[in-house]
Design a protein around this motif. Sequence first.
Motif, mmCIF file in Angstrom:
data_model
loop_
_atom_site.group_PDB
_atom_site.id
_atom_site.type_symbol
_atom_site.label_atom_id
_atom_site.label_comp_id
_atom_site.label_asym_id
_atom_site.label_seq_id
_atom_site.Cartn_x
_atom_site.Cartn_y
_atom_site.Cartn_z
ATOM 1 N N SER A 3 -4.705 -7.289 5.921
ATOM 2 C CA SER A 3 -4.002 -8.372 6.611
ATOM 3 C C SER A 3 -2.734 -8.717 5.852
ATOM 4 N N SER A 4 -1.806 -9.346 6.540
ATOM 5 C CA SER A 4 -0.565 -9.727 5.876
ATOM 6 C C SER A 4 -0.206 -11.161 6.212
ATOM 7 N N VAL A 5 0.520 -11.787 5.306
ATOM 8 C CA VAL A 5 0.971 -13.173 5.471
ATOM 9 C C VAL A 5 2.488 -13.186 5.321
ATOM 10 N N TRP A 6 3.184 -13.351 6.434
ATOM 11 C CA TRP A 6 4.644 -13.405 6.395
ATOM 12 C C TRP A 6 5.117 -14.730 5.810
ATOM 13 N N GLN A 7 4.541 -15.833 6.297
ATOM 14 C CA GLN A 7 4.781 -17.128 5.682
ATOM 15 C C GLN A 7 3.566 -18.004 5.953
ATOM 16 N N MET A 33 1.778 -22.809 -5.548
ATOM 17 C CA MET A 33 2.664 -21.655 -5.434
ATOM 18 C C MET A 33 1.923 -20.549 -4.702
ATOM 19 N N VAL A 34 2.415 -20.192 -3.518
ATOM 20 C CA VAL A 34 1.747 -19.196 -2.691
ATOM 21 C C VAL A 34 2.650 -17.970 -2.561
ATOM 22 N N ALA A 35 2.138 -16.819 -2.962
ATOM 23 C CA ALA A 35 2.902 -15.572 -2.843
ATOM 24 C C ALA A 35 2.599 -14.944 -1.487
ATOM 25 N N THR A 36 3.593 -14.897 -0.618
ATOM 26 C CA THR A 36 3.435 -14.259 0.682
ATOM 27 C C THR A 36 3.604 -12.751 0.536
ATOM 28 N N ASP A 37 3.581 -12.065 1.659
ATOM 29 C CA ASP A 37 3.787 -10.619 1.649
ATOM 30 C C ASP A 37 5.213 -10.238 2.047
ATOM 31 N N ARG A 38 6.104 -11.248 2.039
ATOM 32 C CA ARG A 38 7.512 -10.949 2.298
ATOM 33 C C ARG A 38 8.052 -10.024 1.216
ATOM 34 N N LEU A 39 9.004 -9.207 1.605
ATOM 35 C CA LEU A 39 9.654 -8.314 0.643
ATOM 36 C C LEU A 39 11.157 -8.447 0.799
ATOM 37 N N SER A 40 11.826 -8.604 -0.336
ATOM 38 C CA SER A 40 13.285 -8.615 -0.303
ATOM 39 C C SER A 40 13.811 -7.379 -1.020
ATOM 40 N N ALA A 41 14.878 -6.839 -0.490
ATOM 41 C CA ALA A 41 15.554 -5.701 -1.114
ATOM 42 C C ALA A 41 17.047 -5.961 -1.010
ATOM 43 N N PHE A 42 17.749 -5.744 -2.106
ATOM 44 C CA PHE A 42 19.179 -6.058 -2.171
ATOM 45 C C PHE A 42 19.413 -7.530 -1.773
ATOM 46 N N ASP A 43 18.456 -8.381 -2.190
ATOM 47 C CA ASP A 43 18.523 -9.834 -1.955
ATOM 48 C C ASP A 43 18.462 -10.202 -0.472
ATOM 49 N N VAL A 44 17.952 -9.306 0.359
ATOM 50 C CA VAL A 44 17.771 -9.586 1.790
ATOM 51 C C VAL A 44 16.283 -9.493 2.109
ATOM 52 N N ILE A 45 15.742 -10.515 2.762
ATOM 53 C CA ILE A 45 14.331 -10.506 3.136
ATOM 54 C C ILE A 45 14.142 -9.591 4.345
ATOM 55 N N MET A 46 13.235 -8.647 4.205
ATOM 56 C CA MET A 46 12.953 -7.702 5.281
ATOM 57 C C MET A 46 12.067 -8.359 6.346
ATOM 58 N N PRO A 47 12.171 -7.912 7.592
ATOM 59 C CA PRO A 47 11.392 -8.543 8.668
ATOM 60 C C PRO A 47 9.915 -8.170 8.662
ATOM 61 N N ASP A 48 9.554 -7.087 7.954
ATOM 62 C CA ASP A 48 8.165 -6.626 7.942
ATOM 63 C C ASP A 48 7.511 -6.916 6.594
ATOM 64 N N PRO A 49 6.354 -7.577 6.601
ATOM 65 C CA PRO A 49 5.652 -7.829 5.338
ATOM 66 C C PRO A 49 4.930 -6.579 4.843
ATOM 67 N N THR A 281 4.657 1.739 0.201
ATOM 68 C CA THR A 281 4.989 0.635 -0.703
ATOM 69 C C THR A 281 3.729 -0.136 -1.085
ATOM 70 N N ARG A 282 2.882 -0.421 -0.097
ATOM 71 C CA ARG A 282 1.616 -1.120 -0.385
ATOM 72 C C ARG A 282 0.782 -0.307 -1.371
ATOM 73 N N ASP A 283 0.672 0.993 -1.149
ATOM 74 C CA ASP A 283 -0.129 1.840 -2.030
ATOM 75 C C ASP A 283 0.385 1.782 -3.473
ATOM 76 N N LYS A 284 1.689 1.775 -3.635
ATOM 77 C CA LYS A 284 2.266 1.738 -4.984
ATOM 78 C C LYS A 284 1.956 0.414 -5.680
ATOM 79 N N TYR A 285 2.062 -0.696 -4.954
ATOM 80 C CA TYR A 285 1.738 -1.994 -5.543
ATOM 81 C C TYR A 285 0.272 -2.037 -5.990
ATOM 82 N N LEU A 286 -0.611 -1.554 -5.124
ATOM 83 C CA LEU A 286 -2.041 -1.552 -5.462
ATOM 84 C C LEU A 286 -2.328 -0.647 -6.661
ATOM 85 N N GLN A 287 -1.638 0.466 -6.724
ATOM 86 C CA GLN A 287 -1.825 1.397 -7.837
ATOM 87 C C GLN A 287 -1.384 0.750 -9.152
ATOM 88 N N ALA A 288 -0.296 0.026 -9.120
ATOM 89 C CA ALA A 288 0.188 -0.658 -10.328
ATOM 90 C C ALA A 288 -0.833 -1.690 -10.808
#
Length: 299
Positions: A3-7, A33-49, A281-288
């Motif tokens: 599951s994902s949480v955009w906000q 402090m709640v960490a959502t599944d939003r992702l930013s790249a180049f300081d821009v928030i992507m539309p997909d969590p 990307t999800r797989d890499k985060y989980l692996q870390a």
Amino acid sequence: MASSVWQTELPDLPEPKRGKVRDMYDLGDAYLMVATDRLSAFDVIMPDPIPDKGKVLTQISLFWFDVMKDIVDNHVLTAKVDEFPVKCRQYADILEGRSILVKKVQPQAIECVVRGYISGSGWSSYKKSQSVCGISLPEGLKESEKLPETLFTPSTKAELGEHDENISFEQSAEIVGQETAEKLRDLSLAIYTKGADLANEKGIIIADTKFEFGAADDGQIILIDEVLTPDSSRFWPKDQYEPGRAQDSFDKQFVRDYLLEIKFNKQPPGPKLPQEVLDKTRDKYLQALKLLAGDAYSI
């Protein structure tokens, strides 16, 4: 299915302040402090969590906050939802694993960037001027090479949607004062060194990172926000490391690479991301998380 949480929408709590990734709820004497599944790249928030990303960031940060306690105190009060204020517990299904109750502190006005390897904006700067943030470096360094000496290269804190700006140590001292700047530098280098050594033993090179600090009520400087995560750091697989090129990574490099491939202009709004990029990307985060913290901080 993950599951994902955009906000987060928690109606019985005050309206949160939303950052690139975290939703901060002011509870009066503490923040949730709640960490959502939003992702930013180049300081821009992507539309997909990225599903579960917020949980991974929270658990990695909790791991490091504990590891670093002998160097610096931190803002964590508790990450156990059943110890949160009563009005928060009704949202346990959303908050579990991705939230921390933290102390209220005054954030320092600079971001503390530490570089152990030359990459990213540091590599771009080196190619132009053989220096990074005003620090001269030897000739002949290769991309991704380990630096002769770990560098403290602070930056300004940009508003949401804007870009942080690298500054010199002298400029950071003008912003926060000489004594505080020296303390932030020394703490940042100590935390990075300990973290990089431990991660190296577990097969991860932490090439660079950024820390945030705050001033507690007694004036003590404490570690806040997130610590040595794939969002705040470059994580490289040790067994694939090869200087002279860009490295494979455990972070959001799949997203960055895709955006560069489609020649994204680095301005909002961000483009929709292919499912393959999200999954990798999800797989890499989980692996870390698995490599660093093992089962103790699993999601």
